[in-house]
Scaffold this motif. Sequence first.
Motif, PDB file in Angstrom:
ATOM      1  N   ARG A  19     -35.805 -28.236 -62.280  1.00 33.77           N
ATOM      2  CA  ARG A  19     -36.523 -28.180 -61.009  1.00 33.77           C
ATOM      3  C   ARG A  19     -37.468 -29.364 -60.937  1.00 33.77           C
ATOM      4  N   LEU A  20     -37.212 -30.234 -59.967  1.00 36.54           N
ATOM      5  CA  LEU A  20     -38.075 -31.376 -59.739  1.00 36.54           C
ATOM      6  C   LEU A  20     -39.161 -31.000 -58.745  1.00 36.54           C
ATOM      7  N   SER A  21     -40.349 -31.560 -58.970  1.00 35.54           N
ATOM      8  CA  SER A  21     -41.470 -31.327 -58.077  1.00 35.54           C
ATOM      9  C   SER A  21     -42.012 -32.661 -57.592  1.00 35.54           C
ATOM     10  N   CYS A  22     -42.492 -32.672 -56.372  1.00 34.56           N
ATOM     11  CA  CYS A  22     -43.105 -33.870 -55.788  1.00 34.56           C
ATOM     12  C   CYS A  22     -44.435 -33.454 -55.182  1.00 34.56           C
ATOM     13  N   ALA A  23     -45.498 -34.002 -55.730  1.00 32.10           N
ATOM     14  CA  ALA A  23     -46.835 -33.686 -55.242  1.00 32.10           C
ATOM     15  C   ALA A  23     -47.319 -34.795 -54.320  1.00 32.10           C
ATOM     16  N   ALA A  24     -47.743 -34.409 -53.142  1.00 37.37           N
ATOM     17  CA  ALA A  24     -48.260 -35.372 -52.164  1.00 37.37           C
ATOM     18  C   ALA A  24     -49.782 -35.411 -52.220  1.00 37.37           C
ATOM     19  N   SER A  25     -50.337 -36.584 -51.919  1.00 38.72           N
ATOM     20  CA  SER A  25     -51.786 -36.782 -52.019  1.00 38.72           C
ATOM     21  C   SER A  25     -52.550 -36.220 -50.832  1.00 38.72           C
ATOM     22  N   ARG A  26     -51.823 -35.852 -49.782  1.00 35.95           N
ATOM     23  CA  ARG A  26     -52.476 -35.274 -48.614  1.00 35.95           C
ATOM     24  C   ARG A  26     -51.533 -34.260 -47.984  1.00 35.95           C
ATOM     25  N   SER A  27     -51.983 -33.640 -46.942  1.00 35.11           N
ATOM     26  CA  SER A  27     -51.154 -32.660 -46.262  1.00 35.11           C
ATOM     27  C   SER A  27     -49.846 -33.270 -45.777  1.00 35.11           C
ATOM     28  N   ILE A  28     -48.768 -32.565 -45.992  1.00 37.14           N
ATOM     29  CA  ILE A  28     -47.459 -33.022 -45.530  1.00 37.14           C
ATOM     30  C   ILE A  28     -47.027 -32.283 -44.270  1.00 37.14           C
ATOM     31  N   PHE A  29     -47.923 -31.502 -43.712  1.00 35.15           N
ATOM     32  CA  PHE A  29     -47.558 -30.699 -42.542  1.00 35.15           C
ATOM     33  C   PHE A  29     -47.030 -31.564 -41.406  1.00 35.15           C
ATOM     34  N   SER A  30     -47.662 -32.747 -41.231  1.00 35.65           N
ATOM     35  CA  SER A  30     -47.274 -33.607 -40.110  1.00 35.65           C
ATOM     36  C   SER A  30     -46.113 -34.535 -40.434  1.00 35.65           C
ATOM     37  N   ILE A  31     -45.672 -34.543 -41.654  1.00 34.43           N
ATOM     38  CA  ILE A  31     -44.568 -35.422 -42.059  1.00 34.43           C
ATOM     39  C   ILE A  31     -43.256 -34.702 -41.776  1.00 34.43           C
ATOM     40  N   ASN A  32     -42.482 -35.252 -40.859  1.00 35.65           N
ATOM     41  CA  ASN A  32     -41.278 -34.542 -40.446  1.00 35.65           C
ATOM     42  C   ASN A  32     -40.214 -34.517 -41.532  1.00 35.65           C
ATOM     43  N   ALA A  33     -39.916 -35.684 -42.077  1.00 34.30           N
ATOM     44  CA  ALA A  33     -38.798 -35.748 -43.015  1.00 34.30           C
ATOM     45  C   ALA A  33     -39.270 -36.078 -44.417  1.00 34.30           C
ATOM     46  N   MET A  34     -38.917 -35.210 -45.345  1.00 36.29           N
ATOM     47  CA  MET A  34     -39.144 -35.495 -46.752  1.00 36.29           C
ATOM     48  C   MET A  34     -37.837 -35.256 -47.482  1.00 36.29           C
ATOM     49  N   ASN A  73     -45.728 -26.833 -47.196  1.00 36.22           N
ATOM     50  CA  ASN A  73     -46.583 -27.701 -46.395  1.00 36.22           C
ATOM     51  C   ASN A  73     -48.061 -27.491 -46.694  1.00 36.22           C
ATOM     52  N   ALA A  74     -48.447 -26.299 -46.974  1.00 32.12           N
ATOM     53  CA  ALA A  74     -49.844 -25.979 -47.270  1.00 32.12           C
ATOM     54  C   ALA A  74     -49.871 -24.684 -48.059  1.00 32.12           C
ATOM     55  N   PRO A  75     -50.782 -24.552 -48.966  1.00 32.33           N
ATOM     56  CA  PRO A  75     -51.781 -25.539 -49.317  1.00 32.33           C
ATOM     57  C   PRO A  75     -51.363 -26.498 -50.427  1.00 32.33           C
ATOM     58  N   LYS A  76     -50.155 -26.300 -50.975  1.00 31.79           N
ATOM     59  CA  LYS A  76     -49.799 -27.086 -52.160  1.00 31.79           C
ATOM     60  C   LYS A  76     -49.351 -28.502 -51.842  1.00 31.79           C
ATOM     61  N   ASN A  77     -48.787 -28.724 -50.630  1.00 28.90           N
ATOM     62  CA  ASN A  77     -48.302 -30.061 -50.273  1.00 28.90           C
ATOM     63  C   ASN A  77     -47.288 -30.566 -51.289  1.00 28.90           C
ATOM     64  N   MET A  78     -46.253 -29.755 -51.504  1.00 27.76           N
ATOM     65  CA  MET A  78     -45.254 -30.047 -52.513  1.00 27.76           C
ATOM     66  C   MET A  78     -43.860 -30.012 -51.905  1.00 27.76           C
ATOM     67  N   VAL A  79     -42.979 -30.775 -52.526  1.00 24.12           N
ATOM     68  CA  VAL A  79     -41.556 -30.723 -52.212  1.00 24.12           C
ATOM     69  C   VAL A  79     -40.829 -30.483 -53.530  1.00 24.12           C
ATOM     70  N   TYR A  80     -39.818 -29.630 -53.500  1.00 23.93           N
ATOM     71  CA  TYR A  80     -39.110 -29.278 -54.712  1.00 23.93           C
ATOM     72  C   TYR A  80     -37.612 -29.548 -54.570  1.00 23.93           C
ATOM     73  N   LEU A  81     -36.974 -29.763 -55.705  1.00 23.84           N
ATOM     74  CA  LEU A  81     -35.519 -29.858 -55.741  1.00 23.84           C
ATOM     75  C   LEU A  81     -35.037 -29.014 -56.918  1.00 23.84           C
ATOM     76  N   GLN A  82     -34.449 -27.878 -56.608  1.00 21.28           N
ATOM     77  CA  GLN A  82     -33.854 -27.029 -57.634  1.00 21.28           C
ATOM     78  C   GLN A  82     -32.425 -27.495 -57.858  1.00 21.28           C
ATOM     79  N   MET A  83     -32.126 -27.866 -59.094  1.00 23.11           N
ATOM     80  CA  MET A  83     -30.815 -28.407 -59.426  1.00 23.11           C
ATOM     81  C   MET A  83     -30.129 -27.484 -60.421  1.00 23.11           C
TER      82      MET A  83
END
Length: 116
Positions: A19-34, A73-83
Motif C-alpha cells: 500500500r503506497l501512501s502520498c501525503a500532501a502538504s496542504r488540503s487536497i480538497f480543491s485539487i481535482n485530479a490526483m 481529502n480531509a483531514p488527512k490530505n492523503m492519496v493511497y494506492l493499494q496494490m
Amino acid sequence: QVQLVESGGGLVQAGGSLRLSCAASRSIFSINAMGWYRQAPGKQRERVATITRGGTTGYTDSVKGRFTISRDNAPKNMVYLQMNSLKPEDTAVYYCHADAAGTDYWGQGTQVTVSS
C-alpha cells in the motif's frame, strides 16, 4: 503550491501486496485530479491510476482489478494506492501526482520491487 511525499514502497514477492501512501502538504480538497504514475528502468513514465475530487477513478489496463486508488481529502490530505497480486512487471519507481489548476506537482517517488 503543494508538496507530495510518497511512502510504502519496498520489496515484495510476486503475488504479494503493498500500500503506497502520498501525503500532501496542504488540503487536497480543491485539487481535482490526483494520481499515481510509475517509471521502470529504460521506460517512459506511465499513468497507473487517477482519482478525481468526486471519487471517479481510472486505471491503466495492466492494473485493473489488482490496484485500487483512494483519497482522503480531509483531514488527512492523503492519496493511497493499494496494490494486490503484484507481478514482476510492476517493478518501478512510483510517483504521486497532483494536477492543481493546470499545474503539475510530483513527489520524489518510492521504489517498488517485485521478485519472481
